[in-house]
Every structure is written in C-alpha cells, then in structure tokens.
Enzyme design. Structure first.
Site, PDB file in Angstrom:
ATOM      1  N   LYS A 123     -14.834  -2.647  37.192  1.00 51.68           N
ATOM      2  CA  LYS A 123     -16.108  -1.903  37.136  1.00 51.68           C
ATOM      3  C   LYS A 123     -17.280  -2.738  37.635  1.00 51.68           C
ATOM      4  O   LYS A 123     -18.188  -2.224  38.288  1.00 51.68           O
ATOM      5  CB  LYS A 123     -16.379  -1.416  35.712  1.00 51.68           C
ATOM      6  CG  LYS A 123     -15.452  -0.312  35.267  1.00 51.68           C
ATOM      7  CD  LYS A 123     -15.880   0.316  33.961  1.00 51.68           C
ATOM      8  CE  LYS A 123     -16.991   1.299  34.130  1.00 51.68           C
ATOM      9  NZ  LYS A 123     -16.654   2.511  34.876  1.00 51.68           N
ATOM     10  N   ASN A 180     -17.057  -2.742  41.432  1.00 48.22           N
ATOM     11  CA  ASN A 180     -17.372  -1.406  41.971  1.00 48.22           C
ATOM     12  C   ASN A 180     -18.882  -1.171  42.003  1.00 48.22           C
ATOM     13  O   ASN A 180     -19.449  -0.736  43.010  1.00 48.22           O
ATOM     14  CB  ASN A 180     -16.751  -0.309  41.093  1.00 48.22           C
ATOM     15  CG  ASN A 180     -15.240  -0.264  41.198  1.00 48.22           C
ATOM     16  OD1 ASN A 180     -14.661  -0.843  42.107  1.00 48.22           O
ATOM     17  ND2 ASN A 180     -14.606   0.416  40.259  1.00 48.22           N
ATOM     18  N   ASN A 200     -20.762   8.003  29.649  1.00 50.22           N
ATOM     19  CA  ASN A 200     -20.268   9.373  29.744  1.00 50.22           C
ATOM     20  C   ASN A 200     -20.331  10.001  28.347  1.00 50.22           C
ATOM     21  O   ASN A 200     -20.624   9.329  27.357  1.00 50.22           O
ATOM     22  CB  ASN A 200     -18.886   9.454  30.408  1.00 50.22           C
ATOM     23  CG  ASN A 200     -17.767   8.858  29.565  1.00 50.22           C
ATOM     24  OD1 ASN A 200     -17.865   8.804  28.346  1.00 50.22           O
ATOM     25  ND2 ASN A 200     -16.699   8.418  30.222  1.00 50.22           N
ATOM     26  N   ALA A 251     -17.910  17.049  35.817  1.00 51.25           N
ATOM     27  CA  ALA A 251     -18.205  18.058  36.850  1.00 51.25           C
ATOM     28  C   ALA A 251     -19.443  18.898  36.537  1.00 51.25           C
ATOM     29  O   ALA A 251     -19.952  19.596  37.412  1.00 51.25           O
ATOM     30  CB  ALA A 251     -16.999  18.962  37.022  1.00 51.25           C
ATOM     31  N   GLN A 252     -19.922  18.818  35.285  1.00 49.09           N
ATOM     32  CA  GLN A 252     -21.136  19.598  34.958  1.00 49.09           C
ATOM     33  C   GLN A 252     -22.405  18.934  35.476  1.00 49.09           C
ATOM     34  O   GLN A 252     -23.293  19.594  36.007  1.00 49.09           O
ATOM     35  CB  GLN A 252     -21.258  19.769  33.449  1.00 49.09           C
ATOM     36  CG  GLN A 252     -20.235  20.714  32.846  1.00 49.09           C
ATOM     37  CD  GLN A 252     -20.302  20.638  31.326  1.00 49.09           C
ATOM     38  OE1 GLN A 252     -21.366  20.613  30.729  1.00 49.09           O
ATOM     39  NE2 GLN A 252     -19.144  20.576  30.705  1.00 49.09           N
ATOM     40  N   ASP A 264     -18.913   4.999  38.308  1.00 54.89           N
ATOM     41  CA  ASP A 264     -19.486   3.786  38.915  1.00 54.89           C
ATOM     42  C   ASP A 264     -20.400   4.145  40.081  1.00 54.89           C
ATOM     43  O   ASP A 264     -21.453   3.542  40.273  1.00 54.89           O
ATOM     44  CB  ASP A 264     -18.364   2.850  39.400  1.00 54.89           C
ATOM     45  CG  ASP A 264     -17.580   2.247  38.246  1.00 54.89           C
ATOM     46  OD1 ASP A 264     -18.123   2.179  37.124  1.00 54.89           O
ATOM     47  OD2 ASP A 264     -16.415   1.851  38.455  1.00 54.89           O
ATOM     48  N   THR A 290     -17.531  10.452  46.480  1.00 48.07           N
ATOM     49  CA  THR A 290     -16.404   9.676  45.905  1.00 48.07           C
ATOM     50  C   THR A 290     -15.289  10.596  45.408  1.00 48.07           C
ATOM     51  O   THR A 290     -14.105  10.329  45.664  1.00 48.07           O
ATOM     52  CB  THR A 290     -16.922   8.771  44.769  1.00 48.07           C
ATOM     53  OG1 THR A 290     -17.812   7.804  45.342  1.00 48.07           O
ATOM     54  CG2 THR A 290     -15.792   8.050  44.057  1.00 48.07           C
TER      55      THR A 290
HETATM   56  P1  ATP Z   1     -15.033   7.808  35.770  1.00 45.35           P
HETATM   57  O1  ATP Z   1     -13.987   8.874  36.004  1.00 45.35           O
HETATM   58  O2  ATP Z   1     -15.397   7.096  37.012  1.00 45.35           O
HETATM   59  O3  ATP Z   1     -14.727   6.899  34.601  1.00 45.35           O
HETATM   60  P2  ATP Z   1     -17.183   8.683  34.058  1.00 45.35           P
HETATM   61  O4  ATP Z   1     -16.381   9.255  32.933  1.00 45.35           O
HETATM   62  O5  ATP Z   1     -17.883   7.392  33.823  1.00 45.35           O
HETATM   63  O6  ATP Z   1     -16.347   8.634  35.392  1.00 45.35           O
HETATM   64  P3  ATP Z   1     -18.261  11.307  34.646  1.00 45.35           P
HETATM   65  O7  ATP Z   1     -19.160  11.895  33.628  1.00 45.35           O
HETATM   66  O8  ATP Z   1     -16.875  11.818  34.718  1.00 45.35           O
HETATM   67  O9  ATP Z   1     -18.326   9.727  34.505  1.00 45.35           O
HETATM   68  O10 ATP Z   1     -18.898  11.517  36.104  1.00 45.35           O
HETATM   69  C1  ATP Z   1     -20.085  10.898  36.525  1.00 45.35           C
HETATM   70  C2  ATP Z   1     -20.804  11.795  37.512  1.00 45.35           C
HETATM   71  O11 ATP Z   1     -19.940  11.998  38.658  1.00 45.35           O
HETATM   72  C3  ATP Z   1     -21.128  13.184  36.992  1.00 45.35           C
HETATM   73  O12 ATP Z   1     -22.374  13.220  36.318  1.00 45.35           O
HETATM   74  C4  ATP Z   1     -21.135  14.005  38.288  1.00 45.35           C
HETATM   75  O13 ATP Z   1     -22.385  13.890  38.965  1.00 45.35           O
HETATM   76  C5  ATP Z   1     -20.069  13.304  39.136  1.00 45.35           C
HETATM   77  N1  ATP Z   1     -18.769  14.006  39.001  1.00 45.35           N
HETATM   78  C6  ATP Z   1     -17.756  13.721  38.157  1.00 45.35           C
HETATM   79  N2  ATP Z   1     -16.744  14.617  38.289  1.00 45.35           N
HETATM   80  C7  ATP Z   1     -17.138  15.470  39.260  1.00 45.35           C
HETATM   81  C8  ATP Z   1     -16.545  16.621  39.875  1.00 45.35           C
HETATM   82  N3  ATP Z   1     -15.326  17.077  39.507  1.00 45.35           N
HETATM   83  N4  ATP Z   1     -17.246  17.276  40.861  1.00 45.35           N
HETATM   84  C9  ATP Z   1     -18.468  16.830  41.252  1.00 45.35           C
HETATM   85  N5  ATP Z   1     -19.078  15.748  40.713  1.00 45.35           N
HETATM   86  C10 ATP Z   1     -18.430  15.081  39.723  1.00 45.35           C
END
Ligand code: ATP
EC number: 2.7.1.15
Length: 286
Positions: free
Chosen positions: A39, A42, A182, A203-204, A232, A264
């Site tokens: 991390k 990244n 998150n 995704a929200q 990241d 990404t």
């Molecule tokens: P990671 O999977 O890298 O550990 P995380 O759990 O730290 O991610 P998430 O909340 O899953 O973080 O995602 C971070 C941001 O990435 C979201 O706020 C969104 O903007 C984008 N994102 C994640 N998933 C999607 C998706 N399926 N479609 C579009 N954007 C996404």
C-alpha cells in the site's frame, strides 16, 4: 511541499492454481504475473505520477526481488529511501487464484518490520513544516504512533489510511489531520475529532466529512474488471488534487479521485491498472 509516505513495498506474485491446496498436498500451478505491490508503494507511485514531490520510505531486501523492486522504482518519479538494501528477503504477497474463483493470499512483513524508527527519522531529515506524512496500517501501533508524533513535532500535516486495521489504531485520531478509510474500517475504528475525514463506499462513492459539513461524492461509473487498488488510487489522487491546488480536501478533490479510481477498476491487476502520469495530468488539469 513534499509528501513522505512511510510504509511497505512488496512484490505481488499471482498464481493460477486448480484448487487451494490442502495440508500435505503438492500441486502444479502457473505464475501469471509479477508486479510491484504494497500500500505504501502504491500510494507513493500514484502521488508522484500526479506531479507531487514524493519520498517513499520503505525497506527493500537484499535479494533478487529487492534489485528488481529498485529497478522498477527508478522508472517512477519518486525518491525511495533508505537507499540501502536490508539484510532480509523483500516483502512478497503471493496471491493464489483457484479455478473456481476463490483465492488465498500469503504476505510477508519481515522487510517492513525491519525498517526501524532511526532509519525513518534519518529519511525525514529534510522534512519541513507544511510537508505531509502519509501512513497506512502496515506498521505496528507503536511505530505508527511514534511517526505521527515526530511529524507533529516538525509541523507536518498527518494523513492516515489505517489499512489493514489494527484495533489500537483508534487511539491515534488525536494525531491525525486527514483520515481516509473505507466503510468497514470506519465502522471498526470510529474516527473522532479528525478535521478532515473521508469514508469510501466502494461502487457507491465517498463521504467527505469536515468538523461542520458532510458531502457525498458519487463514484464514477466504470466497466469493472478488477477493483483491487481502487482505494489506493482514490486516496493518492484526492490528496494530490488538493495539494497541487494548495487547498483543503474538497469536492473537486473527491471528483478527481473517483475518476482516477474508475480507471483503476476498469483494468486487470493492481500496479498495472494504475493510471499513467499522462492520464492523471489530463484528469487533474483538463
Ligand atoms: P481496495 O479494494 O483498493 O482495498 P477500498 O476498500 O480501500 O478499496 P473502496 O471504498 O472499495 O476502497 O473504493 C474506493 C473508491 O474507489 C470509491 O469511493 C469509488 O470512487 C472507487 N470505486 C470502488 N469500486 C468501484 C466500482 N465498482 N466502480 C467505480 N468506482 C469504484
């Protein structure tokens, strides 16, 4: 203004295997990719690709992977410190993907654990008031706390992405200026009193909470291939957007971040999926 990222750098190896091995079994598999991971790495790579002056403070081992990591990092616009190799194997994550879509991951932390406070303090020698210290959850609670205390004593801005979560991290909120988590991490650690808090909801989209306002920024829709690295990407581009405009984290920073994260998630892999410098420049300055 410079961002110092303290954390880990690793080699991510992905293997395709017929099934997750049971105790005592011996199976064949196929190594499908090898990339930079961790991390800390990244986030530092993405910050530097955005045009932010970035120093990554992470331990690299004195093995062939360590030499490979150093070579790969020379292609990125950042400085990697300490500039010596540690007497251990470089950290590695081995990701096993089984034919039925399941996976298992083995991760080493020996190199990251070998990075001592004196090494990090030395690497922070030039840090000045207004510079940023960004940490993730890979170090022990004690090391993470000491680094935030050091940063505060230098007048630096502290940014925390407490992933992976350790329960004691909840004690660190008084030392943190900007937190990004998150929704699952936020439920566990309940960040309190942080001036600038961003909670991502996959995704929200993501919430931006300051001490007196709450704003929601929807995710940018994407043809999703692989969501690893979304968090990241989001963090690094959000921070870069604000730093490059010399402003606080704002809605535009979250919009830039969600557009970058959408790139990404639309590509396979992690490091190989990250937006390139030209894509980030178009996104941030377009
Ligand atoms: P990671 O999977 O890298 O550990 P995380 O759990 O730290 O991610 P998430 O909340 O899953 O973080 O995602 C971070 C941001 O990435 C979201 O706020 C969104 O903007 C984008 N994102 C994640 N998933 C999607 C998706 N399926 N479609 C579009 N954007 C996404």
């Amino acid at each position: 203004m410079r961002v110092y990222v303290t954390g880990n750098i690793a080699v991510d190896e992905t293997w395709a295997i017929p099934d997750i091995p049971t105790k005592g079994s011996s199976i064949h598999g196929n190594k499908t990719s090898q990339d930079i991971g961790g991390k800390g790495a990244n986030q530092a790579i993405l910050l530097s690709r955005c045009g932010v002056e970035t120093v990554l403070i992470a331990a690299v081992g004195n093995d062939s992977n360590g030499r490979w990591i150093r070579e790969k990092m020379r292609a990125e616009p950042l400085r990697l410190l300490p500039d010596f190799l540690f007497p251990c194997h470089s950290d590695t994550s081995i990701i096993f993907n089984s034919a039925d879509g399941d996976n298992a991951i083995i991760t080493t932390t020996v190199a990251a654990d070998s990075l001592g406070l004196p090494d990090i303090t030395q690497a922070l020698t030039d840090a000045a008031p207004g510079d940023v210290l960004l940490q993730q959850g890979n170090f022990s609670l004690e090391k993470t706390r000491s680094l935030f205390e050091l940063a505060k004593s230098r007048g630096m801005t502290t940014v925390f992405n407490p992933s992976p979560v350790k329960s004691g991290f909840a004690q660190l909120w008084p030392l943190v200026d900007i937190a990004i988590l998150n929704q699952h991490e936020a439920a566990l650690l309940r960040p309190a009193g942080v001036k600038m808090l961003v909670v991502t909801h996959g995704a929200q989209g993501a919430w931006l909470n300051t001490l007196d306002t709450q704003r929601f920024c929807p995710a940018t829709s994407a043809a999703v291939v692989d969501t690893t690295g979304a968090g990241d990407t989001f963090l690094a581009v959000m921070l870069a957007s604000a730093l490059l405009r010399e402003t606080q984290i704002d809605e535009l920073a979250l919009t830039h971040a969600s557009k970058a994260a959408a790139i990404t998630v639309s590509r396979p892999g992690t490091f190989s999926a990250f937006p390139k410098a030209a894509e980030l420049s178009a996104l941030l300055h377009g």
